[in-house]
Design a protein around this motif. Structure first.
Motif, short mmCIF file in Angstrom:
data_model
loop_
_atom_site.label_atom_id
_atom_site.label_comp_id
_atom_site.label_asym_id
_atom_site.label_seq_id
_atom_site.Cartn_x
_atom_site.Cartn_y
_atom_site.Cartn_z
N ASP A 106 0.82 -1.20 0.00
CA ASP A 106 0.00 0.00 0.00
C ASP A 106 0.86 1.27 0.00
OD1 ASP A 106 0.94 -0.33 2.59
OD2 ASP A 106 -0.88 0.42 3.53
N ARG A 107 2.13 1.14 0.38
CA ARG A 107 3.04 2.29 0.38
C ARG A 107 3.79 2.44 -0.93
NH1 ARG A 107 8.65 3.01 2.81
NH2 ARG A 107 8.88 5.26 3.00
N LEU A 108 3.92 1.34 -1.67
CA LEU A 108 4.75 1.32 -2.86
C LEU A 108 4.32 2.34 -3.92
CD1 LEU A 108 6.89 0.07 -4.76
CD2 LEU A 108 5.20 -1.68 -5.35
N VAL A 109 3.07 2.26 -4.36
CA VAL A 109 2.61 3.09 -5.47
C VAL A 109 2.66 4.58 -5.13
CG1 VAL A 109 0.69 3.58 -7.02
CG2 VAL A 109 1.25 1.20 -6.44
N PRO A 110 2.11 5.03 -4.00
CA PRO A 110 2.21 6.46 -3.69
C PRO A 110 3.63 6.95 -3.47
CG PRO A 110 1.19 5.26 -1.87
CD PRO A 110 1.27 4.32 -3.01
N THR A 111 4.50 6.10 -2.95
CA THR A 111 5.90 6.50 -2.78
C THR A 111 6.55 6.81 -4.12
OG1 THR A 111 6.18 5.25 -0.73
CG2 THR A 111 8.18 5.77 -1.96
N LEU A 112 6.35 5.93 -5.09
CA LEU A 112 6.93 6.15 -6.42
C LEU A 112 6.31 7.38 -7.07
CD1 LEU A 112 7.12 2.48 -7.76
CD2 LEU A 112 8.94 3.85 -6.70
N SER A 113 5.01 7.57 -6.88
CA SER A 113 4.32 8.74 -7.44
C SER A 113 4.92 10.03 -6.88
CB SER A 113 2.83 8.66 -7.13
OG SER A 113 2.14 9.79 -7.61
N ASN A 114 5.11 10.07 -5.58
CA ASN A 114 5.68 11.26 -4.95
C ASN A 114 7.10 11.50 -5.44
OD1 ASN A 114 3.37 11.73 -3.44
ND2 ASN A 114 4.11 10.61 -1.65
N LYS A 115 7.86 10.44 -5.60
CA LYS A 115 9.24 10.57 -6.06
C LYS A 115 9.31 11.11 -7.50
CE LYS A 115 11.98 9.23 -2.68
NZ LYS A 115 13.10 10.08 -2.18
N ALA A 116 8.37 10.67 -8.35
CA ALA A 116 8.34 11.17 -9.73
C ALA A 116 8.08 12.66 -9.76
CB ALA A 116 7.28 10.41 -10.53
N CYS A 117 7.11 13.10 -8.98
CA CYS A 117 6.80 14.53 -8.91
C CYS A 117 7.96 15.31 -8.30
CB CYS A 117 5.53 14.76 -8.10
SG CYS A 117 4.02 14.13 -8.90
N GLU A 118 8.58 14.73 -7.30
CA GLU A 118 9.72 15.38 -6.64
C GLU A 118 10.89 15.54 -7.60
OE1 GLU A 118 12.84 13.60 -3.54
OE2 GLU A 118 10.84 13.83 -2.65
N PHE A 119 11.13 14.51 -8.43
CA PHE A 119 12.23 14.59 -9.39
C PHE A 119 12.01 15.74 -10.36
CE2 PHE A 119 13.93 13.78 -13.60
CZ PHE A 119 15.27 13.55 -13.34
N VAL A 120 10.80 15.85 -10.90
CA VAL A 120 10.49 16.90 -11.87
C VAL A 120 10.65 18.28 -11.23
CG1 VAL A 120 8.63 17.93 -13.21
CG2 VAL A 120 9.01 15.47 -13.30
N GLU A 121 10.09 18.44 -10.04
CA GLU A 121 10.16 19.75 -9.38
C GLU A 121 11.61 20.12 -9.05
OE1 GLU A 121 7.85 22.61 -6.41
OE2 GLU A 121 7.24 20.51 -6.46
N THR A 122 12.37 19.16 -8.56
CA THR A 122 13.78 19.42 -8.25
C THR A 122 14.54 19.83 -9.51
OG1 THR A 122 13.78 17.86 -6.40
CG2 THR A 122 15.91 18.40 -7.37
N ALA A 123 14.28 19.13 -10.61
CA ALA A 123 14.96 19.44 -11.86
C ALA A 123 14.67 20.87 -12.30
CB ALA A 123 14.54 18.45 -12.95
N VAL A 124 13.41 21.26 -12.26
CA VAL A 124 13.02 22.59 -12.74
C VAL A 124 13.49 23.69 -11.80
CG1 VAL A 124 11.05 24.08 -13.28
CG2 VAL A 124 11.08 21.70 -14.06
N ARG A 125 13.36 23.45 -10.49
CA ARG A 125 13.72 24.48 -9.52
C ARG A 125 15.23 24.68 -9.40
NH1 ARG A 125 8.86 26.90 -9.17
NH2 ARG A 125 7.25 25.61 -8.13
N THR A 126 15.98 23.59 -9.43
CA THR A 126 17.42 23.69 -9.18
C THR A 126 18.26 23.70 -10.45
OG1 THR A 126 17.75 21.29 -8.98
CG2 THR A 126 17.07 22.49 -6.99
#
Length: 514
Positions: A237-257
């Motif tokens: 139950d933690r797997l799918v949302p964890t990966l989803s959050n990480k995908a969004c985090e990667f994109v935001e980190t890339a654009v912001r930094t």
């Protein structure tokens, strides 16, 4: 005072010029951000926009389809996980590797992609992209061993389970970062595969120590295998949302930094592959049982990532591809009830849409997949394209977009479809033929509307060996998408031509340019 004013003007000018150069770097239509979203075991008929009879609501994918060019004759590079991902990443058929046709990766079998082989991530990283993998890798990792004498045994033993010989405290000797991914976070294979733990930049985030029985006792249920080694923090139950959050985090980190650097995200989802365990908030939300709920959950997380692109203001020059690694599993048989918890066929829902067959097979349902491409700066939205494409083509397409020449030993089985994206040319196919393979090793050849299934030979050597008995069935997919009528007796010349191409592709080690 005047000197101060001139200084301020010059400073502002420099700032504006700097800002302008950063914007041009990220809005240049020849250097788009690239996002590939790969579902796992999802059928062509699961998306409502592609199948009006679907019993699964997919509002985010439907919206993406309206904004995209939809390829209606797109194919995974294999009909199951490993070959399709290998073909996508390398532009080459997996049956050319050490695994051969029908081969699969064991839990600890080591990396499949050859050391000197270039991947999409290498291509984009060398072109200045910030590259990331979030999700399922399933191309093997080379773990550090306590006893190196078992290294070769691991590569051939499909049931290697000597967990004590794996040094999980040390980073893997080879993994995603060695194939062009600057950052990676995800799983070694499918959700239930060993080791059941998250892996970040080639290192497990938590050392797996629990057995499947211990995980079940601790969490009340364990939906993986009976022989798993499980990390304390790893639950379905933690797997799918964890990966989803990480995908969004990667994109935001890339654009912001890294505002002056384009990024590439390969988001390899673990849904809706078994075990089918939708999160409680998505249960009961479809009209196709638990599987339908799991696809609905997938749709939610796709929408979440697409919304992140919108929030960051980068939609116009971001190339998004959504597809699936192969067709769905035939859930009417062969799976434990604790995994499936319901039968999709009783809900009047057909995951394959009009196609016959399932994951692993040569029929269209095994490898014909949804394939949506959105790129507002270049692609006219809402159109469909019937050009036959295969996963191998993504590599050379990105190379052409970036104006990067490829030598003959890169993406040997891929041909660019950039002209189709731009609407300049949409032929029947950019290939003379493409090749499919069954999980049992047999092959099929697709040329135009015709598909030839070759029964008997299960390796390259056997196909090339005239003494090996082979039989054939031929279908005209233009008239018979369900593959019900064998027309082989009426078309001996067509069969001969297709067999010549198959053997040529095997002998020469490539299919592009021929």
């Amino acid at each position: 005072m005047r000197t101060l004013s001139m200084t301020l003007i010059c400073s502002l000018t420099l700032v504006l010029l700097s800002f302008s150069s950063e914007v041009s770097a990220t809005t240049n239509p020849r250097r788009p951000h690239v996002v590939i979203i790969l579902a796992d075991d999802m059928g062509l008929g699961d998306v409502t926009a592609l199948n009006k009879y679907s019993q699964i609501p997919t509002p985010n994918l439907d919206k993406l389809a309206r904004q995209s060019l939809s390829f209606t004759d797109a194919h995974a590079a294999g009909s199951y996980c490993v070959p399709s991902r290998y073909g996508l990443l390398t532009g080459r058929y997996m049956w050319r590797t050490r695994l051969g046709s029908g081969g699969n990766l064991a839990n600890f079998a080591g990396t499949l992609i050859e050391p000197d082989r270039k991947t999409i991530a290498n291509l984009l990283q060398n072109a200045g992209y910030y590259t990331g993998l979030i999700g399922k890798w399933h191309q093997g990792l080379d773990w550090k061993l306590r006893d190196e004498s078992e290294r070769e045994q691991i590569r051939v033993d499909l049931n290697y389970q000597n967990f004590n010989n794996i040094d999980f405290a040390s980073p893997a000797l080879k993994g995603p970062k060695d194939y062009g991914f600057t950052y990676s976070f995800g799983t070694a294979g499918s959700a239930e595969m060993n080791p059941a733990t998250f892996i970040e930049n080639n290192r497990v985030t938590v050392i797996p120590t629990l057995t499947s029985a211990q995980a079940k006792a601790k969490y009340g249920e364990w939906y993986g295998r009976d022989d798993n080694i499980v990390a304390e923090d790893y639950t379905m139950d933690r797997l799918v949302p964890t990966l989803s959050n990480k995908a969004c985090e990667f994109v935001e980190t890339a654009v912001r930094t890294k505002p002056d650097q384009p990024f590439f995200l390969y988001y390899a989802m673990t849904t809706p592959h078994n075990p089918i365990v939708p999160h409680r908030e998505f249960q009961g939300k479809s009209r196709a049982g638990t599987y339908g709920d799991f696809v609905f959950e997938l749709d939610y997380h796709v929408g979440k990532l697409l919304q992140k692109l919108d929030d960051l203001g980068i939609v116009d020059n971001t190339l998004v591809i959504f597809t699936s690694d192969n067709g769905p599993v035939n859930r009417t048989k062969g799976y434990s009830q604790r995994w499936v918890r319901g039968d999709t066929m009783i809900y009047d829902h057909d995951s394959n849409g009009p196609c016959a067959g399932w994951k692993g097979g040569l029929e269209e349902g095994g490898h014909r997949v949804p394939f949506l491409v959105r790129w507002p700066a270049v692609i006219k939205p809402g159109e469909q394209c019937s050009t036959t494409i295969v996963f191998n083509d993504v590599f050379p397409t990105l190379a052409e977009i970036l104006d990067i020449p490829l030598d003959d030993n890169i993406a040997e089985d891929g041909v660019s479809f950039y002209q189709a994206l731009k609407g300049e040319s949409r032929p029947v196919s950019f290939h003379k033929a493409i090749i499919h393979n069954h999980h049992n090793g047999t092959f099929a050849v697709r040329q135009g509307p015709y598909k030839l299934m070759v029964h008997g030979p299960k390796t390259i050597d056997e196909v090339l060996n005239e003494s090996v008995t082979a039989t054939y069935t031929l279908y005209d997919l233009g008239q018979d998408i369900e593959e019900t009528t064998d027309i082989s007796k009426q078309h001996p010349v067509q069969i001969s031509q297709m067999l010549i191409l198959l053997k040529q592709y095997m002998k020469t080690g490539r299919s592009k340019g021929s």
